[in-house]
Scaffold this motif. Structure first.
Motif, PDB file in Angstrom:
ATOM      1  N   PHE A  37       0.843  -1.191   0.000  1.00 23.55           N
ATOM      2  CA  PHE A  37       0.000   0.000   0.000  1.00 23.55           C
ATOM      3  C   PHE A  37       0.881   1.244   0.000  1.00 23.55           C
ATOM      4  O   PHE A  37       1.961   1.257   0.603  1.00 23.55           O
ATOM      5  CB  PHE A  37      -0.885   0.050   1.258  1.00 23.55           C
ATOM      6  N   ARG A  38       0.405   2.276  -0.670  1.00 26.39           N
ATOM      7  CA  ARG A  38       0.955   3.612  -0.513  1.00 26.39           C
ATOM      8  C   ARG A  38      -0.190   4.510  -0.073  1.00 26.39           C
ATOM      9  O   ARG A  38      -1.281   4.442  -0.635  1.00 26.39           O
ATOM     10  CB  ARG A  38       1.559   4.128  -1.813  1.00 26.39           C
ATOM     11  N   PHE A  39       0.068   5.348   0.914  1.00 21.30           N
ATOM     12  CA  PHE A  39      -0.988   6.169   1.492  1.00 21.30           C
ATOM     13  C   PHE A  39      -0.781   7.641   1.156  1.00 21.30           C
ATOM     14  O   PHE A  39       0.339   8.155   1.185  1.00 21.30           O
ATOM     15  CB  PHE A  39      -1.034   5.980   3.009  1.00 21.30           C
ATOM     16  N   PHE A  40      -1.884   8.286   0.831  1.00 21.16           N
ATOM     17  CA  PHE A  40      -1.901   9.713   0.519  1.00 21.16           C
ATOM     18  C   PHE A  40      -3.082  10.329   1.255  1.00 21.16           C
ATOM     19  O   PHE A  40      -4.115   9.689   1.413  1.00 21.16           O
ATOM     20  CB  PHE A  40      -2.059   9.954  -0.986  1.00 21.16           C
ATOM     21  N   THR A  41      -2.911  11.550   1.685  1.00 20.93           N
ATOM     22  CA  THR A  41      -4.029  12.232   2.330  1.00 20.93           C
ATOM     23  C   THR A  41      -4.838  12.999   1.291  1.00 20.93           C
ATOM     24  O   THR A  41      -4.317  13.416   0.254  1.00 20.93           O
ATOM     25  CB  THR A  41      -3.526  13.208   3.400  1.00 20.93           C
ATOM     26  N   LEU A  74     -11.864   6.493  14.289  1.00 23.15           N
ATOM     27  CA  LEU A  74     -10.859   6.963  13.338  1.00 23.15           C
ATOM     28  C   LEU A  74      -9.467   6.613  13.846  1.00 23.15           C
ATOM     29  O   LEU A  74      -9.119   6.887  15.000  1.00 23.15           O
ATOM     30  CB  LEU A  74     -10.990   8.465  13.128  1.00 23.15           C
ATOM     31  N   ILE A  75      -8.660   5.995  12.964  1.00 22.71           N
ATOM     32  CA  ILE A  75      -7.358   5.459  13.352  1.00 22.71           C
ATOM     33  C   ILE A  75      -6.310   5.925  12.343  1.00 22.71           C
ATOM     34  O   ILE A  75      -6.553   5.876  11.133  1.00 22.71           O
ATOM     35  CB  ILE A  75      -7.395   3.921  13.396  1.00 22.71           C
ATOM     36  N   PRO A  76      -5.127   6.334  12.773  1.00 20.14           N
ATOM     37  CA  PRO A  76      -4.050   6.642  11.823  1.00 20.14           C
ATOM     38  C   PRO A  76      -3.583   5.363  11.120  1.00 20.14           C
ATOM     39  O   PRO A  76      -3.302   4.365  11.792  1.00 20.14           O
ATOM     40  CB  PRO A  76      -2.945   7.227  12.707  1.00 20.14           C
ATOM     41  N   VAL A  77      -3.495   5.393   9.809  1.00 21.71           N
ATOM     42  CA  VAL A  77      -3.087   4.174   9.087  1.00 21.71           C
ATOM     43  C   VAL A  77      -1.668   3.774   9.462  1.00 21.71           C
ATOM     44  O   VAL A  77      -1.315   2.590   9.387  1.00 21.71           O
ATOM     45  CB  VAL A  77      -3.208   4.368   7.569  1.00 21.71           C
ATOM     46  N   SER A  78      -0.849   4.720   9.874  1.00 25.86           N
ATOM     47  CA  SER A  78       0.537   4.403  10.230  1.00 25.86           C
ATOM     48  C   SER A  78       0.625   3.461  11.423  1.00 25.86           C
ATOM     49  O   SER A  78       1.630   2.785  11.609  1.00 25.86           O
ATOM     50  CB  SER A  78       1.310   5.691  10.535  1.00 25.86           C
ATOM     51  N   ARG A  79      -0.435   3.387  12.223  1.00 25.56           N
ATOM     52  CA  ARG A  79      -0.425   2.489  13.379  1.00 25.56           C
ATOM     53  C   ARG A  79      -0.424   1.032  12.944  1.00 25.56           C
ATOM     54  O   ARG A  79       0.139   0.156  13.604  1.00 25.56           O
ATOM     55  CB  ARG A  79      -1.631   2.775  14.263  1.00 25.56           C
ATOM     56  N   PHE A  80      -1.052   0.741  11.802  1.00 26.43           N
ATOM     57  CA  PHE A  80      -1.184  -0.652  11.357  1.00 26.43           C
ATOM     58  C   PHE A  80      -0.348  -0.963  10.117  1.00 26.43           C
ATOM     59  O   PHE A  80      -0.050  -2.122   9.860  1.00 26.43           O
ATOM     60  CB  PHE A  80      -2.653  -0.962  11.063  1.00 26.43           C
ATOM     61  N   PHE A  81       0.021   0.074   9.360  1.00 28.11           N
ATOM     62  CA  PHE A  81       0.771  -0.167   8.133  1.00 28.11           C
ATOM     63  C   PHE A  81       2.000   0.741   8.073  1.00 28.11           C
ATOM     64  O   PHE A  81       2.176   1.514   7.138  1.00 28.11           O
ATOM     65  CB  PHE A  81      -0.116   0.087   6.905  1.00 28.11           C
ATOM     66  N   PRO A  82       2.899   0.649   9.053  1.00 23.99           N
ATOM     67  CA  PRO A  82       4.056   1.557   9.067  1.00 23.99           C
ATOM     68  C   PRO A  82       5.038   1.283   7.931  1.00 23.99           C
ATOM     69  O   PRO A  82       5.797   2.164   7.546  1.00 23.99           O
ATOM     70  CB  PRO A  82       4.694   1.277  10.430  1.00 23.99           C
ATOM     71  N   GLU A  83       5.029   0.058   7.392  1.00 19.05           N
ATOM     72  CA  GLU A  83       6.022  -0.318   6.385  1.00 19.05           C
ATOM     73  C   GLU A  83       5.476  -0.224   4.967  1.00 19.05           C
ATOM     74  O   GLU A  83       6.133  -0.625   4.013  1.00 19.05           O
ATOM     75  CB  GLU A  83       6.480  -1.769   6.638  1.00 19.05           C
TER      76      GLU A  83
END
Length: 518
Positions: A37-41, A74-83
């Protein structure tokens, strides 16, 4: 075949997404659908200040009803997908884009990748924080979810999933939680289908059978005066509902008639009643006609043991019937005795979901002695399993809960095999093939009538389990596609004799059903 996808995910502001979307992304990884995954706001909906009493109602709801796991948090995605990739990197090599439900409805990503832009919307309403509010306040019985995809070159998104689930009576928050929990599975199922069938076949199928994705119009929040009225009306309905539940309700009973199925909804007023003795209820009747005798198999639920077993009543050509007799009992619950003929033998496929399996039995001595033959599927809770032999293959239908908190009444799964006893059972790529609670859960054997196949289904779009019947005409059944349409529906208000009607089966000149009498 595509093994996994490179996926870009657009979250709401600050990298937040609701917990149910975290579950959605995890499912993609567990099924091997997501390579990374790649995350963008992206911008979220405009902040709006809700009226005072509306906000008070929301706070009250958190303590008013029994609490469910909060899939809306609401949860920060970085908590579950840091890599899983850094934000603000380019996404030109992505296969597909997922838009969070928190993204502003007018937001458009910089480009549309080959496999599209996907978005799941509880309520089918973009930018709506409380999609269950008006359905609950208007006393609706179902909630709507959609999954759409925008492909390059298409003028508008295609609707590739359109599901309906039951409402939690009188609770906006709990209804929304269950609604979102169900929606979490949609993307995984459809991407599995895309991976198996290929992009070209997938696009062609949904371009032919789908209208453009339609978004429900967002409704205004009620003002303080209207909110006060809605609150007290909902409170009154809730109180009446609780009072009604203080009184014991009638139990299911059986009905039968010596007649040939006409292709139309049965007129229960002309049926003979078979009523269970005290301490039991009877449901899920199946009939086998041998010579002049009708053998009616059914679930007999014993309230003392809190489980069901399979019993039998014989009815001769003069209407004389035997006392019921137990023909199959296990330490665990049994129901839905799907009885059928195959190669001069009789088989039964009861509901053995309490043991997390689908177990087939064969008559050692019909009709009273049955022995296990094979577990067709294991490690799976499949409700009301129903077999069909068609086009040289065996097809197995049944409902299941796809995710935690989801109903077992509104996701129909389909499997197929070349051989009943020796073949492997392959999940259909379109699973779940039906997601509408008003016509999903099996309600009897599939009927062959005038050259067409008809699937009886339960209509559970009500606060009453087993509320009504609907007959689905199967219009397409292949290893890649399944389609059906409604032929007729029978609801309690159409038959003054019943408060609910649940199952329909026929064989020869005998028709059986069950229901709750008024």
């Amino acid at each position: 075949m595509i093994q996994a996808f490179n996926i870009s995910v657009y979250t709401g502001p600050d990298g937040l997404i609701p917990s149910w979307e975290i579950d959605m992304l995890r499912q993609l990884q567990q099924e091997g659908l997501a390579d990374r995954f790649r995350f963008f706001t992206a911008p979220g909906p405009e902040a709006e200040k809700s009226p005072f009493l509306y906000r008070c109602f929301g706070r009250l709801e958190k303590s008013w009803f029994n609490k469910l796991p909060d899939s809306l948090q609401l949860i920060p995605v970085s908590r579950f997908f840091p890599e899983s990739g850094e934000r603000n990197q380019g996404d030109k090599d992505t296969d597909l884009i997922i838009l969070s439900s928190l993204v502003h409805p007018s937001f458009t990503p910089p480009h549309i990748p080959a496999m599209g832009i996907w978005q799941t919307l509880p309520g089918g309403i973009a930018g709506e924080k409380d999609p269950a509010f008006w359905p609950v306040m208007n006393n609706s019985e179902v909630l709507h979810n959609t999954l759409s995809v925008q492909f390059p070159g298409s003028s508008s998104p295609l609707l590739v999933y359109d599901g309906y689930t039951s409402i939690v009576p009188f609770s906006v928050r709990n209804s929304h939680i269950l609604q979102a929990s169900k929606a979490a599975g949609y993307l995984c199922w459809r991407l599995k289908e895309l991976r198996q069938n290929g992009l070209a076949a997938f696009k062609e199928k949904y371009e032919q059978q789908s209208a453009a994705a339609r978004q429900t119009a967002k409704q205004k929040k009620p003002g303080n005066g209207q909110m006060a009225f809605l609150f007290f009306r909902n409170l009154f309905r809730y109180a009446a509902y609780r009072v009604k539940n203080w009184f014991p309700s009638a139990s299911f009973r059986l009905f039968y008639k010596k007649d040939i199925y006409s292709g139309q909804a049965p007129d229960i007023r002309s049926f003979t009643t078979l009523k269970a003795p005290p301490g039991f209820f009877w449901a899920d009747p199946f009939v086998i006609k041998e010579g002049a005798v009708a053998y009616i198999f059914f679930e007999e639920f014993d309230y003392r043991k809190n489980k069901g077993h399979i019993s039998l009543i014989r009815i001769d050509e003069n209407g004389n019937r035997t006392d019921r007799a137990i023909v199959l009992e296990k330490p665990h619950h049994l129901a839905y005795p799907f009885v059928f003929r195959h190669k001069r033998d009789f088989y039964m496929l009861p509901d053995t979901s309490a043991e997390r399996c689908v177990e087939l039995f064969k008559a050692a001595a019909f009709p009273g002695s049955w022995e296990p033959v094979k577990k067709l599927l294991t490690g799976l809770v499949l409700i009301d399993p129903t077999l069909l032999f068609e086009n040289g293959k065996w097809w197995l239908f049944g409902t299941a809960a796809g995710q935690e908190l989801t109903s077992t009444n509104d996701q129909l799964l389909l499997y197929y095999s070349d051989d009943l006893l020796e073949g492997d059972w392959i999940p259909h790529p379109q699973n779940p093939v039906v997601t509408d609670i008003a016509g999903c859960r099996p309600a009897g054997a599939i009927i062959r009538f005038e050259g067409q196949l008809y699937r009886p289904a339960q209509n559970n779009a009500s606060r009453q389990y087993g509320y009504g019947l609907t007959m689905k005409r199967i219009t397409r059944l292949t290893e890649t596609d399944y389609e059906e349409e409604t032929a007729w529906a029978l609801l309690p208000e159409q038959t003054p004799r019943l408060k609910a009607i649940h199952t329909l089966n026929c064989d020869g000149d005998c028709i059986v059903t069950d229901g709750i009498a008024r």
